[in-house]
Design a protein around this motif. Structure first.
Motif, PDB file in Angstrom:
ATOM      1  N   ILE A  16      45.296  18.542  32.018  1.00 30.37           N
ATOM      2  CA  ILE A  16      45.057  19.489  32.769  1.00 30.37           C
ATOM      3  C   ILE A  16      46.009  20.919  32.892  1.00 30.37           C
ATOM      4  CG2 ILE A  16      42.838  20.838  34.362  1.00 30.37           C
ATOM      5  CD1 ILE A  16      41.181  19.059  33.617  1.00 30.37           C
ATOM      6  N   LYS A  17      46.822  20.291  33.978  1.00 32.00           N
ATOM      7  CA  LYS A  17      47.888  21.258  34.408  1.00 32.00           C
ATOM      8  C   LYS A  17      48.579  21.955  33.656  1.00 32.00           C
ATOM      9  CE  LYS A  17      48.984  20.657  38.681  1.00 32.00           C
ATOM     10  NZ  LYS A  17      50.075  19.786  40.128  1.00 32.00           N
ATOM     11  N   GLU A  18      49.124  20.993  32.103  1.00 27.17           N
ATOM     12  CA  GLU A  18      50.305  21.283  31.783  1.00 27.17           C
ATOM     13  C   GLU A  18      49.572  22.394  30.974  1.00 27.17           C
ATOM     14  OE1 GLU A  18      54.035  20.709  29.305  1.00 27.17           O
ATOM     15  OE2 GLU A  18      53.397  21.759  30.905  1.00 27.17           O
ATOM     16  N   THR A  19      48.517  22.068  30.513  1.00 29.80           N
ATOM     17  CA  THR A  19      47.396  23.416  29.634  1.00 29.80           C
ATOM     18  C   THR A  19      47.105  24.246  30.739  1.00 29.80           C
ATOM     19  OG1 THR A  19      45.867  21.627  28.810  1.00 29.80           O
ATOM     20  CG2 THR A  19      44.965  24.158  28.210  1.00 29.80           C
ATOM     21  N   LEU A  20      47.039  23.975  32.012  1.00 26.37           N
ATOM     22  CA  LEU A  20      47.132  25.856  32.564  1.00 26.37           C
ATOM     23  C   LEU A  20      48.031  26.293  33.359  1.00 26.37           C
ATOM     24  CD1 LEU A  20      44.486  24.564  35.246  1.00 26.37           C
ATOM     25  CD2 LEU A  20      44.378  26.528  33.913  1.00 26.37           C
ATOM     26  N   ARG A  21      48.815  25.745  32.544  1.00 25.89           N
ATOM     27  CA  ARG A  21      50.588  25.977  32.175  1.00 25.89           C
ATOM     28  C   ARG A  21      51.303  26.546  31.848  1.00 25.89           C
ATOM     29  NH1 ARG A  21      56.120  25.393  30.802  1.00 25.89           N
ATOM     30  NH2 ARG A  21      54.966  23.124  29.540  1.00 25.89           N
ATOM     31  N   LEU A  22      51.528  26.793  30.567  1.00 23.39           N
ATOM     32  CA  LEU A  22      51.115  26.890  29.194  1.00 23.39           C
ATOM     33  C   LEU A  22      50.116  28.312  28.753  1.00 23.39           C
ATOM     34  CD1 LEU A  22      51.997  24.258  27.168  1.00 23.39           C
ATOM     35  CD2 LEU A  22      54.108  25.946  27.616  1.00 23.39           C
ATOM     36  N   HIS A  23      48.625  27.735  29.176  1.00 27.36           N
ATOM     37  CA  HIS A  23      47.623  28.744  28.826  1.00 27.36           C
ATOM     38  C   HIS A  23      46.608  29.605  29.777  1.00 27.36           C
ATOM     39  CE1 HIS A  23      49.164  28.117  24.838  1.00 27.36           C
ATOM     40  NE2 HIS A  23      48.956  26.552  25.024  1.00 27.36           N
ATOM     41  N   PRO A  24      47.268  29.442  30.646  1.00 25.39           N
ATOM     42  CA  PRO A  24      46.690  30.925  32.377  1.00 25.39           C
ATOM     43  C   PRO A  24      45.776  31.437  31.395  1.00 25.39           C
ATOM     44  CG  PRO A  24      48.784  31.318  31.959  1.00 25.39           C
ATOM     45  CD  PRO A  24      49.069  30.345  31.342  1.00 25.39           C
ATOM     46  N   PRO A  25      44.277  31.383  32.474  1.00 26.73           N
ATOM     47  CA  PRO A  25      42.801  31.949  31.479  1.00 26.73           C
ATOM     48  C   PRO A  25      43.422  33.254  31.584  1.00 26.73           C
ATOM     49  CG  PRO A  25      42.469  29.736  33.090  1.00 26.73           C
ATOM     50  CD  PRO A  25      43.885  29.920  33.128  1.00 26.73           C
ATOM     51  N   GLY A  26      44.039  33.508  32.437  1.00 25.51           N
ATOM     52  CA  GLY A  26      44.713  35.128  32.537  1.00 25.51           C
ATOM     53  C   GLY A  26      46.055  35.326  33.281  1.00 25.51           C
ATOM     54  N   PRO A  27      46.173  35.310  32.112  1.00 25.06           N
ATOM     55  CA  PRO A  27      47.876  35.400  32.124  1.00 25.06           C
ATOM     56  C   PRO A  27      48.564  36.069  32.729  1.00 25.06           C
ATOM     57  CG  PRO A  27      46.944  36.192  30.109  1.00 25.06           C
ATOM     58  CD  PRO A  27      46.199  35.812  30.575  1.00 25.06           C
ATOM     59  N   LEU A  28      48.256  37.759  33.059  1.00 26.48           N
ATOM     60  CA  LEU A  28      48.821  38.679  33.698  1.00 26.48           C
ATOM     61  C   LEU A  28      47.157  38.840  34.936  1.00 26.48           C
ATOM     62  CD1 LEU A  28      49.608  41.473  30.919  1.00 26.48           C
ATOM     63  CD2 LEU A  28      50.584  39.421  32.800  1.00 26.48           C
ATOM     64  N   LEU A  29      47.588  37.771  35.750  1.00 26.78           N
ATOM     65  CA  LEU A  29      46.792  38.058  37.374  1.00 26.78           C
ATOM     66  C   LEU A  29      45.640  39.773  37.240  1.00 26.78           C
ATOM     67  CD1 LEU A  29      48.328  35.637  39.814  1.00 26.78           C
ATOM     68  CD2 LEU A  29      46.718  34.783  38.322  1.00 26.78           C
ATOM     69  N   LEU A  30      45.140  39.773  37.843  1.00 31.55           N
ATOM     70  CA  LEU A  30      44.195  40.748  38.276  1.00 31.55           C
ATOM     71  C   LEU A  30      45.119  41.425  38.770  1.00 31.55           C
ATOM     72  CD1 LEU A  30      40.115  39.735  38.778  1.00 31.55           C
ATOM     73  CD2 LEU A  30      41.476  40.441  37.306  1.00 31.55           C
ATOM     74  N   PRO A  31      45.568  42.828  39.219  1.00 37.22           N
ATOM     75  CA  PRO A  31      46.536  44.081  39.682  1.00 37.22           C
ATOM     76  C   PRO A  31      46.214  43.756  40.732  1.00 37.22           C
ATOM     77  CG  PRO A  31      44.974  44.789  38.052  1.00 37.22           C
ATOM     78  CD  PRO A  31      44.338  43.804  38.361  1.00 37.22           C
ATOM     79  N   ARG A  32      46.982  43.946  41.710  1.00 37.18           N
ATOM     80  CA  ARG A  32      46.674  44.251  43.363  1.00 37.18           C
ATOM     81  C   ARG A  32      47.623  45.761  43.209  1.00 37.18           C
ATOM     82  NH1 ARG A  32      48.567  38.708  46.799  1.00 37.18           N
ATOM     83  NH2 ARG A  32      47.723  37.265  46.024  1.00 37.18           N
ATOM     84  N   GLU A  33      47.667  46.419  44.601  1.00 41.27           N
ATOM     85  CA  GLU A  33      47.962  47.749  45.007  1.00 41.27           C
ATOM     86  C   GLU A  33      48.527  47.437  46.600  1.00 41.27           C
ATOM     87  OE1 GLU A  33      46.469  51.295  43.497  1.00 41.27           O
ATOM     88  OE2 GLU A  33      45.583  51.067  46.172  1.00 41.27           O
ATOM     89  N   THR A  34      49.593  47.619  46.412  1.00 39.66           N
ATOM     90  CA  THR A  34      50.531  47.427  47.374  1.00 39.66           C
ATOM     91  C   THR A  34      49.195  48.210  48.630  1.00 39.66           C
ATOM     92  OG1 THR A  34      51.909  49.232  46.892  1.00 39.66           O
ATOM     93  CG2 THR A  34      52.790  46.930  46.871  1.00 39.66           C
ATOM     94  N   LEU A  35      49.624  48.120  50.008  1.00 38.84           N
ATOM     95  CA  LEU A  35      49.139  48.834  50.925  1.00 38.84           C
ATOM     96  C   LEU A  35      49.968  50.180  51.384  1.00 38.84           C
ATOM     97  CD1 LEU A  35      46.800  45.806  52.360  1.00 38.84           C
ATOM     98  CD2 LEU A  35      46.099  48.130  51.782  1.00 38.84           C
TER      99      LEU A  35
END
Length: 527
Positions: A380-399
């Motif tokens: 499961i960890k190797e699957t998550l490494r190669l295929h993260p469900p959100g390959p671009l994590l939800l965007p952040r914004e600098t404060l």
């Protein structure tokens, strides 16, 4: 001829001022980035266009396009996506600095038009900007909805839904002369059922697919919801192109989908309130707590002091419920689908995992068996490494004005972490970074998923203040389903051809998934 000349003149009069205005707006956007007393900004890839910036370079699979840009431009890049300045981090070191060392400066969320539409003006926890309200709402979700005790309460529901999944596999295999199973469809149904029972209770309102047809319709609505959430409207990045969203039907589809989801949630909350009248009882510590998420939120809405002053009104409850549904369905389904696809393409690893499961389990997998399956966790960890469900994590914004890898990052800059590129970085994972090798996690023992946010080499659930709090909820449902499918069945591609290869072509969305449905032959074991 005179009419044609008049039309040309009118077009010139209209277009030239418009283009001038747009160029000035683009220059102002660029000048805002340049402010910083000469401090060095991250490098930008070549190929940017006036007005559109680098938007056209993203293509259909942005995580791959950004990974290619980073390979030549560096692990920290500055892109202009329309009028939105965006810093992209594509290395473990950059991610650690953004999500640990300088986590507070990078802790907010930008305003995303689609999330604003679908989440009641970002009244939820996932998309809300940083602030006291967000902190208190996150505390509610972590301590009241997703705590280890709450996860344990849903064990019976998970085991029942796995049994239903196995029954559907057997029925589908028996109904088809070639014993071909559309595993993708069955995994979607399973993921929907697990999260809907936790959220709504046993009255799952058709999301489990066992309502005589209504489940298909509701799953379609939620599928459209998730597709929309993974879509960036033109109005967000190039505001003057808002007519494109109208012309393509995106605006109409978003409005219709949000209205359908809202009607469902209103009905769910009304049903819960009706059932609770005259029967409400606060569950004490140590008692058998079988409340679903809606019941917990309704209880908290009546005791404001318990939630740090956050007003859990009906709108906030609906937005929080949507968080749970979306985060718990698409990501779980895509993980299980990718894991099965990788195992089919790597029969040696599949046989090794099946041998582990069948040696440790007698009769059928239960959650008591899961701690004795270390290779399952490595897969499961190797699957998550190669295929993260959100390959671009939800965007952040600098404060605030800050730095990233010695580059200046102005306040209110959008920041994207490319978890897909980080998980495949050859500088971290070696020359075989693209290969499916669960053995690389063998030294992790039980491979506690909750610690993955501390390992910035791969970040399927994010990290820091904005990391996903639902890891503990998702893990047992995914492990139990995968272990059960591999215990009870042997799997292969239709036709029995060699080599047995599943097409791994991706399609983008809220979670990146297989483009083609996973059609497999299921052979019951033991035969």
């Amino acid at each position: 001829m005179a009419a044609a000349s008049l039309v040309a003149l009118l077009l010139t009069v209209l277009i030239i001022p418009l283009l001038s205005f747009l160029l000035i707006a683009a220059k102002r956007s660029s000048s805002r980035l340049q402010r910083g007393d000469g401090r060095r900004l991250p490098p930008s890839p070549p190929g940017g266009l006036p007005l559109l910036g680098h938007l056209h370079l993203l293509g259909r699979l942005p995580h791959r396009a950004l990974g290619s840009m980073a390979a030549s431009c560096g692990p920290v890049m500055l892109l202009r996506l329309g009028q939105v300045p965006t810093v992209v981090a594509s290395s473990a070191a950059a991610a650690e600095e953004a999500m640990k060392t300088r986590d507070l400066a990078f802790a907010s969320r930008p305003r995303l038009l689609m999330a604003d539409r679908l989440y009641y003006g970002t009244r939820d926890m996932v998309f809300a900007p940083s602030g006291e309200r967000w902190r208190q709402l996150r505390r509610v979700c972590v301590s009241r909805l997703l705590s280890p005790g709450r996860v344990l309460c849903f064990r019976a529901a998970r085991e029942q839904e796995v049994a239903a999944l196995l029954g559907r596999v057997r029925a589908a295999a028996a109904a088809d002369g070639a014993a071909v199973v559309n595993l993708s469809e069955l995994l979607i149904t399973y993921s929907n059922a697990v999260i809907s029972r936790a959220t709504f209770g046993d009255g799952s309102y058709g999301l489990d697919g066992d309502d005589g047809g209504g489940g298909t319709k509701l799953r379609k609505v939620f599928g459209e919801f998730e597709e929309l959430l993974g879509t960036v409207p033109m109005a967000e990045v190039v505001p003057w192109l808002w007519p494109v969203d109208v012309a393509t039907g995106l605006e109409r589809k978003a409005r219709r989908t949000s209205e359908e989801i809202d009607r469902l949630l209103e009905r769910v909350i009304a049903d819960h309130r009706r059932r609770r009248r005259g029967a409400r009882r606060v569950v004490g510590d140590g008692e058998d707590d079988r409340r679903d998420f809606v019941d917990v939120l309704l209880d908290l809405s009546e005791t404001e002091e318990e939630v740090g002053g956050v007003q859990l009104d009906t709108v906030t409850i609906k937005a929080t419920v949507v968080d749970m549904l979306v985060a718990g369905t698409d990501t779980s389904y895509s993980l299980l689908e990718w894991a099965m696809a990788e195992l089919i393409n790597h029969p040696t690893q599949m046989r090794k995992l099946q041998d582990e499961i069948r040696a440790a389990v007698a009769g059928g997998v239960t959650e008591d068996d899961l701690p004795r399956l270390p290779y399952l966790k490595a897969v499961i960890k190797e699957t998550l490494r190669l295929h993260p469900p959100g390959p671009l994590l939800l965007p952040r914004e600098t404060l605030e004005d800050t730095e990233l890898q010695s580059y200046h990052v102005p306040a209110r800059t959008r920041v994207v972490i490319n978890a897909w590129a980080i998980g495949r970085d050859p500088d971290t994972w070696g020359e075989n970074a693209e290969d499916f090798m669960p053995e690389r996690f063998a030294a992790d023992g039980e491979a506690e998923y909750q610690k993955m946010g501390l390992d910035f080499r791969f970040l399927p659930f994010g990290a820091g203040r904005r990391g996903c709090p639902g890891v503990g909820f998702a893990v047992p449902a995914n492990e139990l389903a995968l272990a059960s499918l591999l215990y009870h069945f042997d799997w292969e591609v239709p036709g029995g051809g060699r080599p047995a290869v599943v097409d791994m072509t991706e399609v983008n969305g809220l979670a990146v998934r297989l483009k083609k449905a996973l059609l497999l032959v299921a052979k019951p074991w033991p035969r």
